[in-house]
Design a protein around this motif. Structure first.
Motif, PDB file in Angstrom:
ATOM      1  N   GLN A   1       0.836  -1.208   0.000  1.00  0.00           N
ATOM      2  CA  GLN A   1       0.000   0.000   0.000  1.00  0.00           C
ATOM      3  C   GLN A   1       0.876   1.266   0.000  1.00  0.00           C
ATOM      4  O   GLN A   1       0.631   2.212  -0.740  1.00  0.00           O
ATOM      5  CB  GLN A   1      -0.860  -0.033   1.259  1.00  0.00           C
ATOM      6  N   THR A   2       1.918   1.244   0.835  1.00  0.00           N
ATOM      7  CA  THR A   2       2.844   2.386   0.906  1.00  0.00           C
ATOM      8  C   THR A   2       3.560   2.569  -0.431  1.00  0.00           C
ATOM      9  O   THR A   2       3.734   3.698  -0.907  1.00  0.00           O
ATOM     10  CB  THR A   2       3.869   2.152   2.041  1.00  0.00           C
ATOM     11  N   LEU A   3       3.945   1.445  -1.043  1.00  0.00           N
ATOM     12  CA  LEU A   3       4.632   1.491  -2.338  1.00  0.00           C
ATOM     13  C   LEU A   3       3.747   2.172  -3.387  1.00  0.00           C
ATOM     14  O   LEU A   3       4.210   3.050  -4.126  1.00  0.00           O
ATOM     15  CB  LEU A   3       4.988   0.058  -2.764  1.00  0.00           C
ATOM     16  N   ARG A   4       2.475   1.774  -3.426  1.00  0.00           N
ATOM     17  CA  ARG A   4       1.545   2.365  -4.414  1.00  0.00           C
ATOM     18  C   ARG A   4       1.442   3.885  -4.217  1.00  0.00           C
ATOM     19  O   ARG A   4       1.548   4.657  -5.165  1.00  0.00           O
ATOM     20  CB  ARG A   4       0.150   1.742  -4.271  1.00  0.00           C
ATOM     21  N   LYS A   5       1.286   4.303  -2.957  1.00  0.00           N
ATOM     22  CA  LYS A   5       1.139   5.745  -2.664  1.00  0.00           C
ATOM     23  C   LYS A   5       2.401   6.512  -3.046  1.00  0.00           C
ATOM     24  O   LYS A   5       2.340   7.583  -3.632  1.00  0.00           O
ATOM     25  CB  LYS A   5       0.882   5.948  -1.159  1.00  0.00           C
ATOM     26  N   LEU A   6       3.550   5.939  -2.675  1.00  0.00           N
ATOM     27  CA  LEU A   6       4.821   6.629  -2.914  1.00  0.00           C
ATOM     28  C   LEU A   6       5.096   6.759  -4.413  1.00  0.00           C
ATOM     29  O   LEU A   6       5.525   7.821  -4.890  1.00  0.00           O
ATOM     30  CB  LEU A   6       5.968   5.874  -2.217  1.00  0.00           C
ATOM     31  N   ARG A   7       4.848   5.656  -5.159  1.00  0.00           N
ATOM     32  CA  ARG A   7       5.031   5.683  -6.619  1.00  0.00           C
ATOM     33  C   ARG A   7       4.278   6.850  -7.237  1.00  0.00           C
ATOM     34  O   ARG A   7       4.823   7.601  -8.046  1.00  0.00           O
ATOM     35  CB  ARG A   7       4.432   4.401  -7.226  1.00  0.00           C
ATOM     36  N   LYS A   8       3.003   6.959  -6.848  1.00  0.00           N
ATOM     37  CA  LYS A   8       2.126   7.985  -7.413  1.00  0.00           C
ATOM     38  C   LYS A   8       2.694   9.381  -7.125  1.00  0.00           C
ATOM     39  O   LYS A   8       2.796  10.224  -8.009  1.00  0.00           O
ATOM     40  CB  LYS A   8       0.737   7.846  -6.785  1.00  0.00           C
ATOM     41  N   LYS A   9       3.104   9.602  -5.880  1.00  0.00           N
ATOM     42  CA  LYS A   9       3.607  10.925  -5.481  1.00  0.00           C
ATOM     43  C   LYS A   9       4.905  11.248  -6.232  1.00  0.00           C
ATOM     44  O   LYS A   9       5.092  12.373  -6.707  1.00  0.00           O
ATOM     45  CB  LYS A   9       3.854  10.970  -3.972  1.00  0.00           C
ATOM     46  N   LEU A  10       5.797  10.257  -6.345  1.00  0.00           N
ATOM     47  CA  LEU A  10       7.083  10.516  -7.009  1.00  0.00           C
ATOM     48  C   LEU A  10       6.882  10.713  -8.513  1.00  0.00           C
ATOM     49  O   LEU A  10       7.527  11.572  -9.128  1.00  0.00           O
ATOM     50  CB  LEU A  10       8.068   9.369  -6.727  1.00  0.00           C
ATOM     51  N   ASP A  11       5.962   9.912  -9.105  1.00  0.00           N
ATOM     52  CA  ASP A  11       5.618  10.076 -10.533  1.00  0.00           C
ATOM     53  C   ASP A  11       5.134  11.495 -10.802  1.00  0.00           C
ATOM     54  O   ASP A  11       5.590  12.148 -11.734  1.00  0.00           O
ATOM     55  CB  ASP A  11       4.465   9.117 -10.902  1.00  0.00           C
ATOM     56  N   ASN A  12       4.227  11.968  -9.955  1.00  0.00           N
ATOM     57  CA  ASN A  12       3.648  13.310 -10.134  1.00  0.00           C
ATOM     58  C   ASN A  12       4.706  14.403 -10.070  1.00  0.00           C
ATOM     59  O   ASN A  12       4.542  15.466 -10.664  1.00  0.00           O
ATOM     60  CB  ASN A  12       2.579  13.594  -9.071  1.00  0.00           C
ATOM     61  N   LEU A  13       5.798  14.133  -9.325  1.00  0.00           N
ATOM     62  CA  LEU A  13       6.854  15.149  -9.190  1.00  0.00           C
ATOM     63  C   LEU A  13       7.925  15.014 -10.278  1.00  0.00           C
ATOM     64  O   LEU A  13       8.911  15.744 -10.273  1.00  0.00           O
ATOM     65  CB  LEU A  13       7.510  15.030  -7.810  1.00  0.00           C
ATOM     66  N   GLY A  14       7.749  14.026 -11.188  1.00  0.00           N
ATOM     67  CA  GLY A  14       8.667  13.878 -12.315  1.00  0.00           C
ATOM     68  C   GLY A  14       9.868  12.984 -12.051  1.00  0.00           C
ATOM     69  O   GLY A  14      10.808  12.943 -12.849  1.00  0.00           O
ATOM     70  N   PHE A  15       9.893  12.259 -10.921  1.00  0.00           N
ATOM     71  CA  PHE A  15      10.986  11.310 -10.675  1.00  0.00           C
ATOM     72  C   PHE A  15      10.769  10.067 -11.544  1.00  0.00           C
ATOM     73  O   PHE A  15       9.632   9.712 -11.864  1.00  0.00           O
ATOM     74  CB  PHE A  15      11.013  10.875  -9.204  1.00  0.00           C
ATOM     75  N   THR A  16      11.872   9.394 -11.927  1.00  0.00           N
ATOM     76  CA  THR A  16      11.759   8.137 -12.672  1.00  0.00           C
ATOM     77  C   THR A  16      12.032   6.992 -11.709  1.00  0.00           C
ATOM     78  O   THR A  16      13.059   6.989 -11.023  1.00  0.00           O
ATOM     79  CB  THR A  16      12.802   8.104 -13.820  1.00  0.00           C
ATOM     80  N   LEU A  17      11.104   6.023 -11.649  1.00  0.00           N
ATOM     81  CA  LEU A  17      11.312   4.866 -10.768  1.00  0.00           C
ATOM     82  C   LEU A  17      11.934   3.754 -11.597  1.00  0.00           C
ATOM     83  O   LEU A  17      11.323   3.258 -12.545  1.00  0.00           O
ATOM     84  CB  LEU A  17       9.981   4.440 -10.154  1.00  0.00           C
ATOM     85  N   VAL A  18      13.171   3.390 -11.257  1.00  0.00           N
ATOM     86  CA  VAL A  18      13.920   2.448 -12.103  1.00  0.00           C
ATOM     87  C   VAL A  18      13.760   1.010 -11.597  1.00  0.00           C
ATOM     88  O   VAL A  18      13.486   0.780 -10.415  1.00  0.00           O
ATOM     89  CB  VAL A  18      15.427   2.831 -12.167  1.00  0.00           C
TER      90      VAL A  18
ATOM     91  N   LEU B   1       4.695  10.437   4.277  1.00  0.00           N
ATOM     92  CA  LEU B   1       5.349  10.442   2.955  1.00  0.00           C
ATOM     93  C   LEU B   1       5.516  11.861   2.416  1.00  0.00           C
ATOM     94  O   LEU B   1       6.532  12.184   1.794  1.00  0.00           O
ATOM     95  CB  LEU B   1       4.539   9.608   1.948  1.00  0.00           C
ATOM     96  N   ASP B   2       4.517  12.723   2.660  1.00  0.00           N
ATOM     97  CA  ASP B   2       4.609  14.096   2.127  1.00  0.00           C
ATOM     98  C   ASP B   2       5.758  14.863   2.787  1.00  0.00           C
ATOM     99  O   ASP B   2       6.496  15.577   2.113  1.00  0.00           O
ATOM    100  CB  ASP B   2       3.284  14.840   2.330  1.00  0.00           C
ATOM    101  N   ASP B   3       5.913  14.663   4.124  1.00  0.00           N
ATOM    102  CA  ASP B   3       7.031  15.325   4.828  1.00  0.00           C
ATOM    103  C   ASP B   3       8.366  14.841   4.253  1.00  0.00           C
ATOM    104  O   ASP B   3       9.291  15.629   4.046  1.00  0.00           O
ATOM    105  CB  ASP B   3       7.032  14.968   6.325  1.00  0.00           C
ATOM    106  N   PHE B   4       8.444  13.520   4.038  1.00  0.00           N
ATOM    107  CA  PHE B   4       9.677  12.940   3.493  1.00  0.00           C
ATOM    108  C   PHE B   4       9.998  13.578   2.140  1.00  0.00           C
ATOM    109  O   PHE B   4      11.124  14.049   1.914  1.00  0.00           O
ATOM    110  CB  PHE B   4       9.520  11.415   3.392  1.00  0.00           C
ATOM    111  N   ILE B   5       9.006  13.628   1.253  1.00  0.00           N
ATOM    112  CA  ILE B   5       9.249  14.151  -0.097  1.00  0.00           C
ATOM    113  C   ILE B   5       9.619  15.648  -0.027  1.00  0.00           C
ATOM    114  O   ILE B   5      10.538  16.103  -0.718  1.00  0.00           O
ATOM    115  CB  ILE B   5       8.021  13.901  -1.005  1.00  0.00           C
ATOM    116  N   TYR B   6       8.938  16.390   0.828  1.00  0.00           N
ATOM    117  CA  TYR B   6       9.239  17.825   0.970  1.00  0.00           C
ATOM    118  C   TYR B   6      10.695  17.998   1.440  1.00  0.00           C
ATOM    119  O   TYR B   6      11.478  18.729   0.824  1.00  0.00           O
ATOM    120  CB  TYR B   6       8.264  18.475   1.960  1.00  0.00           C
ATOM    121  N   ASN B   7      11.061  17.317   2.519  1.00  0.00           N
ATOM    122  CA  ASN B   7      12.420  17.459   3.061  1.00  0.00           C
ATOM    123  C   ASN B   7      13.468  17.011   2.044  1.00  0.00           C
ATOM    124  O   ASN B   7      14.521  17.634   1.902  1.00  0.00           O
ATOM    125  CB  ASN B   7      12.571  16.642   4.346  1.00  0.00           C
TER     126      ASN B   7
END
Ligand code: NAP
Length: 269
Positions: A17-34, A86-92
């Motif tokens: 569940q955490t993986l799904r949420k994180l993927r979505k957030k990182l995708d939206n910010l333009g990161f590439t998940l390899v 997750l949002d705090d992590f991505i912001y920091n």
């Protein structure tokens, strides 16, 4: 330029569940998940508990890329982030508000059947009886080339500062601040009688000294298990094990709120 992130996750529902949420957030910010990390990967995210963290480190062969853990396990000592932050992590992370904490590892060179084999542990390396502790082992222990003791008991655990809060702590070993560069050798059920005399407390070793363990009374005492970070191997022909601090380190990402002793308090008291 693409910003590559690799995610290693355990298979639990919470991790998926955490993986799904994180993927979505990182995708939206333009990161590439390899699919596989390589030299261009800027961050490795590990979702799970400490056990997952250890498995990831070994599967990825102690990567030099910065690592961050999201705790969906039980204790989560290595893990910095809770799944609801997750949002705090991505912001920091995107603001560069973090530091990297180097973690030392321990290395053993195992001589058996005329070959030398090397293993590396992030938490610890254990040299112990192979038959579920139904017989004691007897080891001749040298430190820095000087003979110190004939150890009798179930075995010896040599931990890094990172591993000092794991099995080492359950055995009565000391908690070591990871800023200290040392190894801790903790006896497992040492025998200290008129028949056998062994140290009953941990020994702390400086970074430049090697501990050598030579089974006594060969071939009787050759049946030995070497375990490291939850992985174990059985040997019936060990001649000698040299244990030392390794040059390999990993880099753990820590955010501003991280403090080792506050974490110790929150996890143990
Ligand atoms: P496990 O037996 O399923 O888990 C052992 C526990 O140790 C888990 O709660 C784990 O945290 C925690 N842990 C792992 N590394 C830690 C660290 N550096 N500091 C504090 N706690 C830590 O085995 P596993 O998950 O595969 O992990 C392997 C490790 O377990 C070994 O390296 C060894 O240190 C430890 N272990 C401990 C004992 C004991 O204490 N009696 C016995 C055998 C092995 P999570 O819940 O977050 O995964």
């Amino acid at each position: 330029m693409s910003r590559d992130i690799y995610i290693y996750s355990s298979d639990t529902q919470a991790s998926k569940q955490t993986l799904r949420k994180l993927r979505k957030k990182l995708d939206n910010l333009g990161f590439t998940l390899v699919e596989e990390p390589d030299k261009d990967t800027e961050l490795i995210v590990i979702i799970g508990g400490d056990g997952t963290f250890l498995r990831a480190i070994h599967a990825l062969d102690f990567p030099s890329t910065p690592l961050i853990g999201i705790n969906t396990g039980h204790l989560g000592f290595f893990q910095e982030i809770m799944p609801d932050r997750l949002d705090d992590f991505i912001y920091n992370y995107t603001q560069g508000r973090y530091s990297l904490q180097p973690m030392q590892t321990v290395r053993a060179v195992i001589d058996h059947a005329g070959v030398s084999e090397e293993i590396t542990g992030l938490n610890e390396i254990i040299i112990a009886s192979a038959d579920n502790f139904s017989h004691s082992v007897h080891f001749n222990i040298s430190i820095g080339g000087s003979f110190i003791e004939r150890f009798s008991g179930d075995g010896l655990l040599i931990s890094t500062p990172a591993g000092s809060t794991a099995y080492n702590y359950s055995l009565g070993g000391s908690i070591v601040d990871p800023r200290l560069k040392l190894l801790q050798a903790t006896p497992i059920a040492p025998m200290n009688t008129t028949a056998y005399r062994s140290f009953t407390s941990s020994i702390l070793l400086p970074p430049d000294l090697t501990m050598s363990i030579v089974p006594d009374d060969l071939p009787l005492n050759r049946d030995i298990t070497v375990a490291y970070d939850g992985i174990s191997r059985h040997y019936d022909d060990i001649e000698r094990v040299d244990v030392m601090l390794s040059d390999t380190t990993i880099q753990l990402m820590r955010f501003e709120s991280y403090d080792f002793w506050t974490k110790v308090k929150s996890k143990f008291l």
